[in-house]
Design a protein around this motif. Sequence first.
Motif, PDB file in Angstrom:
ATOM      1  N   TYR A  61       0.691  -1.087   0.104  1.00 36.58           N
ATOM      2  CA  TYR A  61      -0.078   0.031  -0.182  1.00 36.58           C
ATOM      3  C   TYR A  61       0.901   0.941  -0.019  1.00 36.58           C
ATOM      4  CZ  TYR A  61       1.147  -0.545   4.831  1.00 36.58           C
ATOM      5  OH  TYR A  61       1.839  -0.902   6.294  1.00 36.58           O
ATOM      6  N   GLN A  62       0.245   2.465  -0.203  1.00 40.65           N
ATOM      7  CA  GLN A  62       1.133   3.635  -0.411  1.00 40.65           C
ATOM      8  C   GLN A  62       1.346   4.093   0.968  1.00 40.65           C
ATOM      9  OE1 GLN A  62       2.407   3.579  -3.640  1.00 40.65           O
ATOM     10  NE2 GLN A  62       2.363   5.766  -3.052  1.00 40.65           N
ATOM     11  N   HIS A  63       2.637   4.577   1.332  1.00 44.13           N
ATOM     12  CA  HIS A  63       2.794   5.014   2.456  1.00 44.13           C
ATOM     13  C   HIS A  63       3.962   5.990   2.543  1.00 44.13           C
ATOM     14  CE1 HIS A  63       3.822   5.406   6.903  1.00 44.13           C
ATOM     15  NE2 HIS A  63       4.821   4.694   6.733  1.00 44.13           N
ATOM     16  N   SER A  64       3.822   7.017   2.937  1.00 43.75           N
ATOM     17  CA  SER A  64       4.853   8.144   2.906  1.00 43.75           C
ATOM     18  C   SER A  64       5.304   8.571   4.496  1.00 43.75           C
ATOM     19  CB  SER A  64       4.192   9.610   2.418  1.00 43.75           C
ATOM     20  OG  SER A  64       3.785   9.512   0.938  1.00 43.75           O
ATOM     21  N   PHE A  65       6.322   8.907   4.520  1.00 41.36           N
ATOM     22  CA  PHE A  65       6.994   9.350   5.687  1.00 41.36           C
ATOM     23  C   PHE A  65       8.024  10.483   5.809  1.00 41.36           C
ATOM     24  CE2 PHE A  65       9.364   5.944   3.999  1.00 41.36           C
ATOM     25  CZ  PHE A  65      10.493   6.201   3.982  1.00 41.36           C
ATOM     26  N   GLY A  66       8.517  11.057   6.614  1.00 45.75           N
ATOM     27  CA  GLY A  66       9.348  12.070   6.677  1.00 45.75           C
ATOM     28  C   GLY A  66      10.808  11.552   6.463  1.00 45.75           C
ATOM     29  N   ALA A  67      11.444  11.723   5.387  1.00 44.51           N
ATOM     30  CA  ALA A  67      13.058  11.341   5.246  1.00 44.51           C
ATOM     31  C   ALA A  67      13.878  11.902   6.258  1.00 44.51           C
ATOM     32  CB  ALA A  67      13.367  11.513   3.913  1.00 44.51           C
ATOM     33  N   GLY A  68      14.748  11.294   6.931  1.00 40.99           N
ATOM     34  CA  GLY A  68      15.851  11.644   7.806  1.00 40.99           C
ATOM     35  C   GLY A  68      16.487  10.792   8.394  1.00 40.99           C
ATOM     36  N   ARG A  69      16.899  11.164   9.605  1.00 41.20           N
ATOM     37  CA  ARG A  69      17.842  10.032  10.223  1.00 41.20           C
ATOM     38  C   ARG A  69      17.683  10.060  11.762  1.00 41.20           C
ATOM     39  NH1 ARG A  69      22.978  12.521   7.741  1.00 41.20           N
ATOM     40  NH2 ARG A  69      24.308  13.472   9.622  1.00 41.20           N
ATOM     41  N   PHE A  70      17.729   9.130  12.486  1.00 40.10           N
ATOM     42  CA  PHE A  70      17.383   9.072  14.149  1.00 40.10           C
ATOM     43  C   PHE A  70      18.448  10.200  14.701  1.00 40.10           C
ATOM     44  CE2 PHE A  70      17.119   7.247  18.457  1.00 40.10           C
ATOM     45  CZ  PHE A  70      15.731   7.439  18.548  1.00 40.10           C
ATOM     46  N   PHE A  71      19.886   9.896  14.149  1.00 42.74           N
ATOM     47  CA  PHE A  71      20.845  10.482  15.178  1.00 42.74           C
ATOM     48  C   PHE A  71      21.539  11.751  14.054  1.00 42.74           C
ATOM     49  CE2 PHE A  71      21.191   6.212  16.976  1.00 42.74           C
ATOM     50  CZ  PHE A  71      20.894   6.360  18.244  1.00 42.74           C
ATOM     51  N   PRO A  72      21.297  12.765  14.326  1.00 40.09           N
ATOM     52  CA  PRO A  72      21.842  13.848  13.584  1.00 40.09           C
ATOM     53  C   PRO A  72      23.203  13.740  13.205  1.00 40.09           C
ATOM     54  CG  PRO A  72      20.143  14.722  15.029  1.00 40.09           C
ATOM     55  CD  PRO A  72      20.545  13.292  15.293  1.00 40.09           C
ATOM     56  N   ARG A  73      24.158  13.563  14.109  1.00 41.83           N
ATOM     57  CA  ARG A  73      25.569  13.204  13.903  1.00 41.83           C
ATOM     58  C   ARG A  73      26.047  12.028  13.442  1.00 41.83           C
ATOM     59  NH1 ARG A  73      27.789  12.981  18.626  1.00 41.83           N
ATOM     60  NH2 ARG A  73      29.796  13.844  18.091  1.00 41.83           N
ATOM     61  N   VAL A  74      25.045  10.970  12.886  1.00 40.30           N
ATOM     62  CA  VAL A  74      25.656   9.876  12.284  1.00 40.30           C
ATOM     63  C   VAL A  74      25.162  10.040  10.888  1.00 40.30           C
ATOM     64  CG1 VAL A  74      25.719   7.647  12.440  1.00 40.30           C
ATOM     65  CG2 VAL A  74      25.430   8.754  14.659  1.00 40.30           C
ATOM     66  N   PRO A  75      26.078  10.099   9.887  1.00 41.43           N
ATOM     67  CA  PRO A  75      25.697   9.944   8.412  1.00 41.43           C
ATOM     68  C   PRO A  75      25.541   8.422   8.226  1.00 41.43           C
ATOM     69  CG  PRO A  75      27.960  10.667   8.519  1.00 41.43           C
ATOM     70  CD  PRO A  75      27.293  10.459   9.919  1.00 41.43           C
ATOM     71  N   GLY A  76      24.418   8.136   7.301  1.00 39.22           N
ATOM     72  CA  GLY A  76      24.380   6.795   6.966  1.00 39.22           C
ATOM     73  C   GLY A  76      25.183   6.565   5.635  1.00 39.22           C
ATOM     74  N   ARG A  77      25.470   5.394   5.207  1.00 42.84           N
ATOM     75  CA  ARG A  77      26.259   4.870   3.997  1.00 42.84           C
ATOM     76  C   ARG A  77      25.549   3.521   3.509  1.00 42.84           C
ATOM     77  NH1 ARG A  77      32.656   5.300   3.075  1.00 42.84           N
ATOM     78  NH2 ARG A  77      31.735   4.752   0.901  1.00 42.84           N
ATOM     79  N   LEU A  78      25.377   3.432   2.349  1.00 40.07           N
ATOM     80  CA  LEU A  78      24.806   2.216   1.829  1.00 40.07           C
ATOM     81  C   LEU A  78      25.638   2.378   0.246  1.00 40.07           C
ATOM     82  CD1 LEU A  78      23.042  -0.119   1.929  1.00 40.07           C
ATOM     83  CD2 LEU A  78      21.109   1.379   0.752  1.00 40.07           C
ATOM     84  N   ASP A  79      26.638   1.615   0.273  1.00 42.01           N
ATOM     85  CA  ASP A  79      27.380   1.359  -1.090  1.00 42.01           C
ATOM     86  C   ASP A  79      26.919   0.158  -1.816  1.00 42.01           C
ATOM     87  OD1 ASP A  79      28.845   3.632  -0.375  1.00 42.01           O
ATOM     88  OD2 ASP A  79      30.084   2.357   1.105  1.00 42.01           O
ATOM     89  N   LEU A  80      26.757   0.313  -3.329  1.00 42.17           N
ATOM     90  CA  LEU A  80      26.489  -0.889  -4.136  1.00 42.17           C
ATOM     91  C   LEU A  80      27.698  -1.372  -4.678  1.00 42.17           C
ATOM     92  CD1 LEU A  80      24.563  -2.724  -5.646  1.00 42.17           C
ATOM     93  CD2 LEU A  80      24.400  -0.620  -7.408  1.00 42.17           C
ATOM     94  N   GLU A  81      28.053  -2.732  -4.001  1.00 39.20           N
ATOM     95  CA  GLU A  81      29.277  -3.165  -4.514  1.00 39.20           C
ATOM     96  C   GLU A  81      29.178  -4.060  -5.900  1.00 39.20           C
ATOM     97  OE1 GLU A  81      31.357  -3.234  -0.423  1.00 39.20           O
ATOM     98  OE2 GLU A  81      30.633  -5.057  -1.038  1.00 39.20           O
ATOM     99  N   ALA A  82      28.101  -4.661  -5.901  1.00 39.60           N
ATOM    100  CA  ALA A  82      27.860  -5.614  -7.344  1.00 39.60           C
ATOM    101  C   ALA A  82      26.559  -5.730  -7.527  1.00 39.60           C
ATOM    102  CB  ALA A  82      28.734  -6.713  -7.045  1.00 39.60           C
ATOM    103  N   VAL A  83      26.161  -6.105  -8.952  1.00 37.35           N
ATOM    104  CA  VAL A  83      24.860  -6.322  -9.344  1.00 37.35           C
ATOM    105  C   VAL A  83      25.043  -7.664  -9.939  1.00 37.35           C
ATOM    106  CG1 VAL A  83      23.035  -5.549 -10.661  1.00 37.35           C
ATOM    107  CG2 VAL A  83      24.577  -3.787  -9.852  1.00 37.35           C
ATOM    108  N   LEU A  84      24.068  -8.391  -9.530  1.00 35.94           N
ATOM    109  CA  LEU A  84      23.913  -9.926 -10.060  1.00 35.94           C
ATOM    110  C   LEU A  84      22.692 -10.088 -10.807  1.00 35.94           C
ATOM    111  CD1 LEU A  84      24.854 -12.050  -6.964  1.00 35.94           C
ATOM    112  CD2 LEU A  84      26.420 -11.017  -8.358  1.00 35.94           C
TER     113      LEU A  84
END
Length: 339
Positions: free
Chosen positions: A292-315
Amino acid sequence: MSSLDEAVAAVEAAVSARDIPQLEAGYEALRSVPRDEFMARSPEMGPRLAGLLSGMPVWHASVYAVAVGALVEWQADATACAPAILDGLRDSLAGAVEFARLWHEKFADEELPDPHGMPSADVQDPAWHTVDKWEMASVAVLADARVRRAVTNRAELLALIDQLEPDYGSLACVQRALLLLDDEPLLVLDRASGRAFRMRMSGIADNFQLQTMMAGVLIGGGHLPGEAPSPEALALCTADHIDVNAARALPPTSRAFNFVTPAGQWIWSEGVPSDIPVVDGIRRLVLDPPPYQHSFGAGRFFPRVPGRLDLEAVLEPADAAPYFADVQEALSVTDSVQR
C-alpha cells in the motif's frame, strides 16, 4: 589562568579530596564559563573531565558525564572519552536493574520512583536516577564509528537495556546507538526482477532511513523502476553534517519497497537494520513491491551519524538465482506479526 582552567582545577581538587560540596561548586563554575571558550577548548577538556568520572560519586559522575558528552559533540575526541562513559553506562544499567528487582521484592506492585528525578532518601541506590544521563553521554560518544567498533560488551549492554526497559521506560536512543552496524555486508534480492545486489551499510539507525537510501541507490541509480527520493531526502540521511533545525521539517518520501526476510516475514520500517537476518554469513534482505502507499518524513534518528549504503555488485538473474532458491513467499501482515 582562565576561568575554565580554574573551574577544572577546582573539580580535580574536589575529586582528589572527595569533597562533594566543592565538586558541586566546581560544576556550577563550569556552567558559568562562556560557551565559546568551552567549545574552543573541548578537545583538551573532554578527555580531562572524562578521566575524573570514575573518582566521583555515582550521581555526580552522571551529571559530569553529560557535560563530557557535550564536549564530544563540540569536537572532543570521542575515543578518549568513551571508555569512562561506557563503563558508567554499564554500571548504571546494572545498578538500576538490581534496584528494580529489590523494589519489587520489597514493595510488590507499588509504583517505582520517577527515574528522571533527583535521588532521595527513599532511593538508596542512586543508579536508578542516573541512567538517562549516562544514556545521553553514551549516545554522544557512540556517534563516532571508531567508538562503536571498539565496544566489546555490546551484548551485555543490550541485555541490560532489555531487562530494565519494562520498569524504567524507553531507552531507544542508546539501544539504537548500540545496534548501529558499520561496514556491514548486505545481500539484497529483488523478487520482481530476479536480480541481486551486493551492498555494504554503515550508520543507518532505522529501516525508514534504510528505505530512503535503498531507493536512492537502486531506483535513483537506474537499477530498479520506481520513484527515487528527492536529493533533499537523501541528503538528510547521508550528509556528514546537517542543520538540525532545518531537519525538523522533514521532506516527505514514499516507501518504495516492502522489506521481507528470506523466510517470508515482514521487516518493519520502525525496526532497525540489525533485524535483517544473517543467512550463510551475510545479512539477506528480500524486496517486494509495497502492499500500500505509505509516505514518511525522510531523515535520520541520529543527526551526528551519517548513513552509508554502497552498491558493490549487481547480480543478473542467472547469477542471482541460487540465492533465491530458499526464498519464501511473503506472509500476510497478520501471519508475519504472529511469527
